[in-house]
Design a protein around this motif. Structure first.
Motif, PDB file in Angstrom:
ATOM      1  N   GLY A   1      40.261  56.601  82.891  1.00  0.00           N
ATOM      2  CA  GLY A   1      41.460  55.823  82.573  1.00  0.00           C
ATOM      3  C   GLY A   1      42.391  56.565  81.632  1.00  0.00           C
ATOM      4  N   ILE A   2      41.822  57.196  80.614  1.00  0.00           N
ATOM      5  CA  ILE A   2      42.646  57.904  79.627  1.00  0.00           C
ATOM      6  C   ILE A   2      43.325  59.117  80.260  1.00  0.00           C
ATOM      7  CG2 ILE A   2      42.555  59.271  77.500  1.00  0.00           C
ATOM      8  CD1 ILE A   2      40.417  57.278  76.495  1.00  0.00           C
ATOM      9  N   THR A   3      42.643  59.775  81.181  1.00  0.00           N
ATOM     10  CA  THR A   3      43.245  60.935  81.852  1.00  0.00           C
ATOM     11  C   THR A   3      44.477  60.525  82.653  1.00  0.00           C
ATOM     12  OG1 THR A   3      41.111  62.080  81.929  1.00  0.00           O
ATOM     13  CG2 THR A   3      42.804  62.833  83.477  1.00  0.00           C
ATOM     14  N   VAL A   4      44.392  59.400  83.342  1.00  0.00           N
ATOM     15  CA  VAL A   4      45.547  58.913  84.105  1.00  0.00           C
ATOM     16  C   VAL A   4      46.710  58.590  83.154  1.00  0.00           C
ATOM     17  CG1 VAL A   4      46.397  57.038  85.574  1.00  0.00           C
ATOM     18  CG2 VAL A   4      44.130  58.020  85.999  1.00  0.00           C
ATOM     19  N   ILE A   5      46.409  57.913  82.065  1.00  0.00           N
ATOM     20  CA  ILE A   5      47.452  57.547  81.095  1.00  0.00           C
ATOM     21  C   ILE A   5      48.077  58.812  80.487  1.00  0.00           C
ATOM     22  CG2 ILE A   5      47.898  56.416  78.875  1.00  0.00           C
ATOM     23  CD1 ILE A   5      45.501  54.496  79.642  1.00  0.00           C
ATOM     24  N   ALA A   6      47.225  59.770  80.092  1.00  0.00           N
ATOM     25  CA  ALA A   6      47.723  61.003  79.452  1.00  0.00           C
ATOM     26  C   ALA A   6      48.599  61.802  80.412  1.00  0.00           C
ATOM     27  CB  ALA A   6      46.539  61.849  78.969  1.00  0.00           C
ATOM     28  N   ASN A   7      48.199  61.858  81.684  1.00  0.00           N
ATOM     29  CA  ASN A   7      49.030  62.561  82.670  1.00  0.00           C
ATOM     30  C   ASN A   7      50.405  61.907  82.768  1.00  0.00           C
ATOM     31  OD1 ASN A   7      46.958  64.317  83.256  1.00  0.00           O
ATOM     32  ND2 ASN A   7      46.425  63.382  85.205  1.00  0.00           N
ATOM     33  N   ASP A   8      50.424  60.575  82.736  1.00  0.00           N
ATOM     34  CA  ASP A   8      51.710  59.867  82.808  1.00  0.00           C
ATOM     35  C   ASP A   8      52.553  60.119  81.555  1.00  0.00           C
ATOM     36  OD1 ASP A   8      51.211  58.852  85.323  1.00  0.00           O
ATOM     37  OD2 ASP A   8      50.472  56.908  84.604  1.00  0.00           O
ATOM     38  N   VAL A   9      51.908  60.198  80.404  1.00  0.00           N
ATOM     39  CA  VAL A   9      52.657  60.487  79.169  1.00  0.00           C
ATOM     40  C   VAL A   9      53.359  61.841  79.299  1.00  0.00           C
ATOM     41  CG1 VAL A   9      52.494  60.946  76.688  1.00  0.00           C
ATOM     42  CG2 VAL A   9      51.126  59.104  77.697  1.00  0.00           C
ATOM     43  N   ILE A  10      52.621  62.839  79.772  1.00  0.00           N
ATOM     44  CA  ILE A  10      53.221  64.182  79.897  1.00  0.00           C
ATOM     45  C   ILE A  10      54.325  64.185  80.958  1.00  0.00           C
ATOM     46  CG2 ILE A  10      52.791  66.614  80.436  1.00  0.00           C
ATOM     47  CD1 ILE A  10      51.673  65.669  77.687  1.00  0.00           C
ATOM     48  N   ASP A  11      54.099  63.518  82.086  1.00  0.00           N
ATOM     49  CA  ASP A  11      55.171  63.426  83.095  1.00  0.00           C
ATOM     50  C   ASP A  11      56.418  62.786  82.484  1.00  0.00           C
ATOM     51  OD1 ASP A  11      53.783  64.638  85.181  1.00  0.00           O
ATOM     52  OD2 ASP A  11      52.976  62.753  85.950  1.00  0.00           O
TER      53      ASP A  11
END
Ligand code: HEM
Length: 119
Positions: free
Chosen positions: A14-24
């Motif tokens: 879950g955190i990986t998906v959120i972190a990827n979205d933050v960077i995008d």
């Protein structure tokens, strides 16, 4: 349910998906995108995910530098700092993170303000 913020955010997955979205969001945010023009997006996403996995009580996977060393000499403004928080909040909302967890994440990020802007 576990008390750890790590678990309440969906663990490593879950955190990986959120972190990827933050960077995008950062890479598309006119207030800060130029800061990351020379960055490797994959490495940036990995750093963001591992930093948050470790920082929320998950496994000790973050291998990057501390926040003072990382941002030293960048001369980051208050507007830029707020843009990072805006991007984080948008990613949390996109991933349907509940309000209590949104607040906890925002608080953790805000608490790093002097480390990120101090150097
Ligand atoms: C609480 C807020 C912030 C957190 C938690 C944070 C976290 C991080 C992390 C974990 C890294 C990777 C460090 C490493 O790989 O060793 C990083 C790098 C970086 N951060 Fe931040 N950051 C924050 C705010 C900001 C702001 C406001 C800016 C400027 C707009 C910024 C610009 C950068 C840049 C340019 C890099 C280097 C990217 C690269 O090496 O390619 N950060 N940050």
């Amino acid at each position: 349910m576990s008390e750890l913020l790590y678990d309440r955010l969906g663990g490593t997955e879950g955190i990986t998906v959120i972190a990827n979205d933050v960077i995008d969001n950062h890479l598309a945010n006119p207030s800060i995108m130029k800061r990351f023009a020379a960055s490797d997006a994959i490495a940036l996403k990995n750093a963001a995910a591992t930093f948050f996995i470790t920082g929320t009580g998950g496994p000790d996977v973050y291998k990057g530098r501390d926040m003072v060393a990382t941002h030293k000499g960048m001369n980051i403004s208050a507007v830029e700092f707020m843009a990072v928080l805006d991007d984080a909040l948008a990613a949390l909302e996109k991933n349907n993170v509940a309000q209590r967890e949104q607040e906890e994440v925002l608080f953790v990020l805000y608490s790093m303000r002097s480390q990120v802007m101090g150097g």
